[in-house]
Design a protein around this motif. Sequence first.
Motif, PDB file in Angstrom:
ATOM      1  N   UNK A  12       0.837  -1.194   0.000  1.00  0.00           N
ATOM      2  CA  UNK A  12       0.000   0.000   0.000  1.00  0.00           C
ATOM      3  C   UNK A  12       0.873   1.245   0.000  1.00  0.00           C
TER       4      UNK A  12
ATOM      5  N   UNK B 103       2.590   1.921  -3.304  1.00  0.00           N
ATOM      6  CA  UNK B 103       1.737   2.404  -4.377  1.00  0.00           C
ATOM      7  C   UNK B 103       1.313   3.837  -4.168  1.00  0.00           C
TER       8      UNK B 103
ATOM      9  N   UNK C 250       7.556   6.958  -8.405  1.00  0.00           N
ATOM     10  CA  UNK C 250       6.809   6.202  -7.390  1.00  0.00           C
ATOM     11  C   UNK C 250       7.752   5.446  -6.458  1.00  0.00           C
TER      12      UNK C 250
ATOM     13  N   UNK D 243       7.634   2.546  -5.315  1.00  0.00           N
ATOM     14  CA  UNK D 243       7.926   1.177  -5.743  1.00  0.00           C
ATOM     15  C   UNK D 243       9.181   1.157  -6.597  1.00  0.00           C
ATOM     16  N   UNK D 244       9.292   2.128  -7.498  1.00  0.00           N
ATOM     17  CA  UNK D 244      10.460   2.187  -8.364  1.00  0.00           C
ATOM     18  C   UNK D 244      11.713   2.554  -7.580  1.00  0.00           C
TER      19      UNK D 244
ATOM     20  N   UNK E 274      12.888  -0.444  -5.744  1.00  0.00           N
ATOM     21  CA  UNK E 274      13.484  -1.375  -6.702  1.00  0.00           C
ATOM     22  C   UNK E 274      14.902  -0.915  -7.076  1.00  0.00           C
TER      23      UNK E 274
ATOM     24  N   UNK F 165      11.388  -2.276 -15.950  1.00  0.00           N
ATOM     25  CA  UNK F 165      11.400  -1.212 -14.950  1.00  0.00           C
ATOM     26  C   UNK F 165      10.109  -0.392 -15.004  1.00  0.00           C
TER      27      UNK F 165
ATOM     28  N   UNK G 218       6.940  -1.843 -13.101  1.00  0.00           N
ATOM     29  CA  UNK G 218       6.915  -2.084 -11.662  1.00  0.00           C
ATOM     30  C   UNK G 218       5.693  -1.496 -10.994  1.00  0.00           C
ATOM     31  N   UNK G 219       5.422  -0.233 -11.286  1.00  0.00           N
ATOM     32  CA  UNK G 219       4.325   0.380 -10.563  1.00  0.00           C
ATOM     33  C   UNK G 219       3.042   0.438 -11.369  1.00  0.00           C
TER      34      UNK G 219
ATOM     35  N   UNK H 255       0.044  -1.820 -10.049  1.00  0.00           N
ATOM     36  CA  UNK H 255      -0.415  -1.382  -8.743  1.00  0.00           C
ATOM     37  C   UNK H 255      -1.042  -0.008  -8.847  1.00  0.00           C
ATOM     38  N   UNK H 256      -0.490   0.847  -9.699  1.00  0.00           N
ATOM     39  CA  UNK H 256      -1.062   2.174  -9.879  1.00  0.00           C
ATOM     40  C   UNK H 256      -2.486   2.027 -10.411  1.00  0.00           C
TER      41      UNK H 256
ATOM     42  N   UNK I  78      -4.996   1.261  -7.931  1.00  0.00           N
ATOM     43  CA  UNK I  78      -5.341   2.336  -7.016  1.00  0.00           C
ATOM     44  C   UNK I  78      -6.080   3.487  -7.685  1.00  0.00           C
TER      45      UNK I  78
ATOM     46  N   UNK J 146      -6.830  -6.935  -3.342  1.00  0.00           N
ATOM     47  CA  UNK J 146      -5.406  -6.601  -3.300  1.00  0.00           C
ATOM     48  C   UNK J 146      -4.595  -7.848  -3.009  1.00  0.00           C
TER      49      UNK J 146
ATOM     50  N   UNK K 238       7.677  10.045 -14.160  1.00  0.00           N
ATOM     51  CA  UNK K 238       9.028   9.798 -13.644  1.00  0.00           C
ATOM     52  C   UNK K 238       9.852   9.036 -14.670  1.00  0.00           C
TER      53      UNK K 238
ATOM     54  N   UNK L 198      18.176  -3.342 -14.299  1.00  0.00           N
ATOM     55  CA  UNK L 198      16.808  -2.847 -14.251  1.00  0.00           C
ATOM     56  C   UNK L 198      15.970  -3.380 -15.402  1.00  0.00           C
TER      57      UNK L 198
END
Lengths: 690, 690
Positions: free
Chosen positions: A506, A509, A650, A652-653, A656, B34, B37-38, B41-42, B45, B56, B641, B661
């Motif tokens: 959570x 994210x 983010x 998460x990145x 990582x 790379x 990754x998010x 999950x993004x 959300x 989840x 990003x 990566x």
Amino acid sequence: MSLYSSVARRRRESIFQINPNRPAKANFIITDLFTNIDEVTKKAFTSSASPSSLKIFLTSHHILNPTVLLALILLGLLTAVVSFFMDLAIQELQYLRLFFIQTSSEILNMGIWIIFCIVLCELAVFITSYLSKDAEGSGIPEMKAILSGVKLRNFMSYKTFFAKIIGVVFAIGGGLSIGREGPFVHISGIIATHISKIPIFSHIHSNLTLKNQFLAAAVAAGIASVFECPIGGVLYSIEVTSTYYIVSNMWRAAFCSIWCAIGIIWLREIGQMKVINSTDFPDVGLDLEIFSFIILGCLCGLLGALFINITSRLISLKEQNIYPMLYGRYRYTLLICIICAVVTFLTNYMRLNDMAVINDMFHSTFSEHGWDDYNLPFALLVFGICKFLLTSLSLSCHIPAGVLYPLLAAGAVFGRLFQQLASLVFTSDRHGVYAAVGAASLVSATTHTISVAVIVFEFTGQIHYFLPMIVSVLIAYTVSSSLTLSIYDAFLEIKGLPYLPSLKPAKLQAQCARDIMEYSYPQITISANLGDLVDAIEEASVFFSKIPVVDSEGNLLYDILVNSAKEYFISIYKERHSSFSPDTAGHLNNFLLYLEKKNKESMMGETFEEFLLAKENNEEVKKFLNISIDLKSEILNLDDSPFAINESTPLAKVHFLFIMLGLNQAYIIRKGALVGMISRESFTKSRNPA
Amino acid sequence: MSLYSSVARRRRESIFQINPNRPAKANFIITDLFTNIDEVTKKAFTSSASPSSLKIFLTSHHILNPTVLLALILLGLLTAVVSFFMDLAIQELQYLRLFFIQTSSEILNMGIWIIFCIVLCELAVFITSYLSKDAEGSGIPEMKAILSGVKLRNFMSYKTFFAKIIGVVFAIGGGLSIGREGPFVHISGIIATHISKIPIFSHIHSNLTLKNQFLAAAVAAGIASVFECPIGGVLYSIEVTSTYYIVSNMWRAAFCSIWCAIGIIWLREIGQMKVINSTDFPDVGLDLEIFSFIILGCLCGLLGALFINITSRLISLKEQNIYPMLYGRYRYTLLICIICAVVTFLTNYMRLNDMAVINDMFHSTFSEHGWDDYNLPFALLVFGICKFLLTSLSLSCHIPAGVLYPLLAAGAVFGRLFQQLASLVFTSDRHGVYAAVGAASLVSATTHTISVAVIVFEFTGQIHYFLPMIVSVLIAYTVSSSLTLSIYDAFLEIKGLPYLPSLKPAKLQAQCARDIMEYSYPQITISANLGDLVDAIEEASVFFSKIPVVDSEGNLLYDILVNSAKEYFISIYKERHSSFSPDTAGHLNNFLLYLEKKNKESMMGETFEEFLLAKENNEEVKKFLNISIDLKSEILNLDDSPFAINESTPLAKVHFLFIMLGLNQAYIIRKGALVGMISRESFTKSRNPA
């Protein structure tokens, strides 16, 4: 910004105050794997005009590079030698203890037994605390931290080496229920560090990538030397120390541990040491009995989680120091030692060492050591419970201690006990198989490794029973790891080492780099003077290893290692110190001392405050600190490619990136301008907000 | 910049022209680990206001996530079922062939044998080329590329699935000397892809990290199903497909392959399939005979390197098409097939399948198949040389083919042959040990893996002889890998797949990002219109998967996936297309077709040029392309990003970043402003300058 205010602010918002649970010791430095990648090679290309191709080859990562091969062979063999003599010493102490209790009176025997244990254990505690407190504990969690880029002071010193060897020999000889694999890993790590400092191997020491490979090989050799299992050693070392693994490193680790195994096999044949005997289990195919192994796996998983829980609680309880009378270094060990000595004296089989227990369980040689004098299941149950609790208690003492061997023994006994139950349903002849599977499963549950199965395969010499083994091990691993951290990670957390915590999904994210970045961080501009550099060094504290350099618009241009900055300051001082008045020289000298000793001795702070006063009042010091920095100086060793990420990256990145690149810090930029910094500590903070 | 000139320029400096050695096919897309990754999950959300915690959990990476567990079990069992029926089919074909040659005339028998082989092999070629040419070859190199982020079109389709199954069954049944492990890995990869597309498992498909873990598990299961070796399968799959390995993935791979092993053991017991029998080798300790194994390791290393060399040369020779008469798909296979058929017909032992040969070698059951009718060493020598050459020839055909089984057989025979020599000096009873060690060493030398030792341990059921085994395997690996690439990497290079090449140290040290970056790259500004977007999509070609967005000063702000950009364009078109005149709608429609089919069919270029003309002349098209882009649109899915690095970052670091990566592209910035881009292709270019 004034130095005073910066110091004051840092005192106010000290990172340790934000994390009150973590001990306020800072005896580590964090290095940055990513920074080192090109450092060494750059050096080779800039220092001498054209290095000979032979020299390049000898410092390269080439698989046949003879210096690296030689270093690996040396490491393997030395680990084998040290390991052999430690084993020999432990064995002799155990014989000696049995030799002393041959008087006719049982009470006298018990007294001798207890006193013998107390003397050895207290000696172990004394030597460990006298020589080096870093020798306490397993060593594997610390090796994990080191391989992830943390530098622990004194952890690799000669003193620690001897403290660990003597401590573990006396503690096991004194009857505590601990293993040798953790200490051996640490010891072979120390051997590796000192080998890499020998001049002909110095390129290994200066190249962080090679050095880490070399240390990883040492971990593998440490495991391999305990169980004579080169393959299992390599795999186990990967599982317990790494988050990710560069596959090509495996070769060096395997090469080193095979030399270690050859050495240890040869020495044991000469020395006629006892080993775990090869087994002769029947072929195990697929039948209904697999369900019995599934249940065994579940039970072992629960037991393993319980063990981790009890042990961490014991250690935390001790650290909180609720009963100060009880928790003194020597008193606590005395207590545990007496408990162990009394319990182990009581029956014949409790006196056995772990290897003998494992052999009995695998080979059903029960009558030899009186297991079936009264009632075999009862004996197994008593031994299992005692071993479980004694191991947990022993681990909480201030001594070097591993977990593998006692847990293998406990698991084997538990497997045999379970087999007694299972034999009511299945009437197969797989007694030993249950012991082997139980042993591996309990260890798997405790250490969260699958490769322990390979270790057990290697010392039983068979793989016929891989099906029940791997099913049970996988289940134990799953059950335990869904309940708790592995025992090594639990230790890491208790010790407060800056390993990278895993974050909750959570959080990963919902947040981005901006949300966890530090707003107060060291930095200098391209027109900075020595005073600014001193401020930045102070500001960097222990958690930043590099200082960013920005231009007048705040754009991030370069960065400098804190250590290089210190060196630069010292070199400028040395250039000019003949011209200073004695008073000024004294102040600056004190400050240099402070720079060098910082983090080692906390009382140096006073020296520093004295310097701060001088800075405000002494004209000569002021003038000295006004000297502009020459950014082109070779000593500063400017890096013109600092690792920067966008502020809206983010979390998460970011996480990582830190894991995969072994980062220690990252700069956060907005349109090229530096706006913050993230260190490993930032993650921990964000997880445990004040 | 005008679209015409950009197209023209790209045609002029096409990346394929710069690398004339690489085939001009672009049937792959490169994805970026790379970036993903998010992403998922993004999505979770942002799409729904507050996803339930159950949802989840069910899409998380948690070890007990039941959907993932179920998918892994399904994958393991399905792989086992497919593998079993393929094995059965191959075995039946081999029986059938022996059944047909029971006539009294040897010449007639030989004729039948050869015709049988030809029919099956040509059928294999026909079906492979008719259904899917992607089924040709091993599959392991492609899986390696896929796991590193390359998306191969059609590689995971149902057609390829059937082509691979039928192709490999007919080719082995037809007497070609090839293995099954590569095709099995590919097949289980296809099964994995299709399982992950089932609705309840769809989160696995959309989450690149989970998907890659799932594919890695499929590779392990593929290997495990061939040799019934779950542990060896996991390790081997790690070694051949990964540069680095996330240690926690090992659990999923092991979980999947144990289910596969359980399935296959159960099916084989029911189907009474032949397997490699457990051995009963004596305990092997440390004695002088170890030198004999060292020499065996060296020889296997040289042989392995020779094998790789011969095979790559054969394939290259064929691709260069020097004798067009010879190299037709069917003609070439006919030639090789006749050679194989004739050679294998000649003696009794040449007709054996690989498994039977391995059993004979390990168990010394020579007389059963007439090995010692004349002279054992001579028979071994003949078989060894023939097997070696036939395997190399067979691999160059247009059929699905692995390398492990025939090389294990050749290695075992070579080990036995060597034992005949060694027995002049050492008179031990370790016949079978030599065969096992030789088998593992030759495979180790060819595939550059150490874990093949574990595979051999698993199918012999013993690990008593780990010392000679691992010594010899390590030496073979070392010798071969210091001479040549592994056979899988050699295939990757021949196929021209965009795997990340390793660069020479000198290059890594001397250059920086600026030196290899592309100066022509797609980009749009924040005030861009649809026309600019179209230009950028065109410019991105196959090697850039994302388009950067810059502000008016050139600062890098965001980036957009090329695919999202296409979707956005199409959505805007769909909003407005009712208002267009038929002519305009036709032009734009053609262009949309072009966008969708691009890279698939090269002749679509004409459609595009037509569109270009329309763009210059048609007012309505011009007006449409003048619409400003709404960067906040959800379809564009802006990433704020973008991954950017400083232009002076040393190449060593850039390379490390790409490897660790899983990057496909990186932006190069100077003080925040975009100045260039680096893709994987840039590395290849810098290695092979025009």
